[in-house]
Design a protein around this motif. Sequence first.
Motif, PDB file in Angstrom:
ATOM      1  N   LYS A  92       0.076  -0.419  -5.732  1.00 66.06           N
ATOM      2  CA  LYS A  92       0.699   1.094  -6.753  1.00 66.06           C
ATOM      3  C   LYS A  92      -0.548   1.462  -6.709  1.00 66.06           C
ATOM      4  N   SER A  93      -1.496   0.818  -7.692  1.00 67.44           N
ATOM      5  CA  SER A  93      -3.540   1.922  -7.116  1.00 67.44           C
ATOM      6  C   SER A  93      -3.227   2.274  -6.294  1.00 67.44           C
ATOM      7  N   VAL A  95      -1.586   3.932  -3.865  1.00 69.02           N
ATOM      8  CA  VAL A  95      -1.059   4.530  -3.797  1.00 69.02           C
ATOM      9  C   VAL A  95      -1.287   6.396  -4.461  1.00 69.02           C
ATOM     10  N   GLU A  96      -1.372   5.570  -6.000  1.00 67.72           N
ATOM     11  CA  GLU A  96      -2.281   6.149  -7.001  1.00 67.72           C
ATOM     12  C   GLU A  96      -3.021   7.329  -6.344  1.00 67.72           C
ATOM     13  N   SER A  97      -3.915   6.436  -6.067  1.00 68.43           N
ATOM     14  CA  SER A  97      -5.909   7.350  -5.839  1.00 68.43           C
ATOM     15  C   SER A  97      -5.651   8.131  -4.612  1.00 68.43           C
ATOM     16  N   LEU A  99      -3.023   9.702  -3.663  1.00 66.23           N
ATOM     17  CA  LEU A  99      -1.784  10.895  -3.849  1.00 66.23           C
ATOM     18  C   LEU A  99      -2.431  11.978  -5.525  1.00 66.23           C
ATOM     19  N   ALA A 100      -3.488  11.081  -6.355  1.00 65.34           N
ATOM     20  CA  ALA A 100      -4.288  12.309  -7.609  1.00 65.34           C
ATOM     21  C   ALA A 100      -4.769  13.348  -6.827  1.00 65.34           C
ATOM     22  N   ARG A 108       6.190  11.962 -13.340  1.00 63.31           N
ATOM     23  CA  ARG A 108       6.476  10.683 -13.057  1.00 63.31           C
ATOM     24  C   ARG A 108       7.656  10.637 -14.059  1.00 63.31           C
ATOM     25  N   GLU A 110       8.445   7.807 -16.738  1.00 62.65           N
ATOM     26  CA  GLU A 110       8.388   6.454 -17.517  1.00 62.65           C
ATOM     27  C   GLU A 110      10.248   5.777 -16.257  1.00 62.65           C
ATOM     28  N   GLN A 113      10.574   4.817 -12.880  1.00 64.45           N
ATOM     29  CA  GLN A 113      10.030   4.338 -12.311  1.00 64.45           C
ATOM     30  C   GLN A 113      10.467   2.264 -12.150  1.00 64.45           C
ATOM     31  N   ILE A 118       7.646   4.034  -6.790  1.00 61.13           N
ATOM     32  CA  ILE A 118       6.872   5.368  -6.986  1.00 61.13           C
ATOM     33  C   ILE A 118       7.371   6.470  -7.042  1.00 61.13           C
ATOM     34  N   PHE A 120       8.439  10.625  -7.833  1.00 63.65           N
ATOM     35  CA  PHE A 120       8.572  11.829  -8.879  1.00 63.65           C
ATOM     36  C   PHE A 120       9.177  12.891  -8.294  1.00 63.65           C
TER      37      PHE A 120
END
Length: 245
Positions: A92-93, A95-97, A99-100, A108, A110, A113, A118, A120
């Motif tokens: 997960k982290s 993926v988040e990095s 797309l940041a 997002r 809560e 999720q 994830i 959006f």
Amino acid sequence: MIKMLVCDFDGTLDGGSSHGVNRLFDYLTKQPDIRFIIATGRTLPSIRVGLASNNYPKPHSIISDVGTRIHHNHSQKPDHIWHNQLESSWNKSKVESALAPLDFMGERIENHQGDYKITFEGKLSDPQYEQIESSLKLHGVDVHLTYSHDWYLDITPRGVNKATAIHHLLKQHKLSVEEVCVAGDSANDTAMLTIKGVNSILVANHYPEVAHLSDRDNVYTSRATHAEGVLEGLKYWQLRTGASR
């Protein structure tokens, strides 16, 4: 012979008349050999609330979070085998990095999720979608993207969607694809509607994003909407497979 009916929830079962829901409930009650499965993009808590809102048939299993979670029986026991498989392929982290840097990803919320998903929410243009794919690839992130309703972007482990979750259930119950009906209305149903050999139902109120699927030999497009369209399609495929009652 049809032995399993897999239905999307929002727009497929939900949203039509209570009369249609009651007709489907009564029909399935008289055919206990057909396992009823829900396959939804909703989280498990959300689909529990949805199923309690009308006289929906009680599902033998619930595929939730766009195929990333499976729960069985009316007690909704988690399928640990399926979840453990996903655990090893989900970061997960990372993926988040990836797309940041993108400032157009949308909201997002809560409670939308999942453990392995994830989501959006927001409208994306084709160039923006391509930017998302490029950024994920640049960061070495291999995931599955599903954009549906022209609003929801679901990111899940590579190769994981409603179709792969259905294949997992087929192995458990020793069923063939030809013994299954699937019903849907939007792009997050595409993977299961296009399983090779499956008997598919596209309800009349389907989104334009899946209208092209009507051209496929394995897809029956109902004249009725929502639950009544599901029942219409189920009866059609039962006739085709010689199991009508």
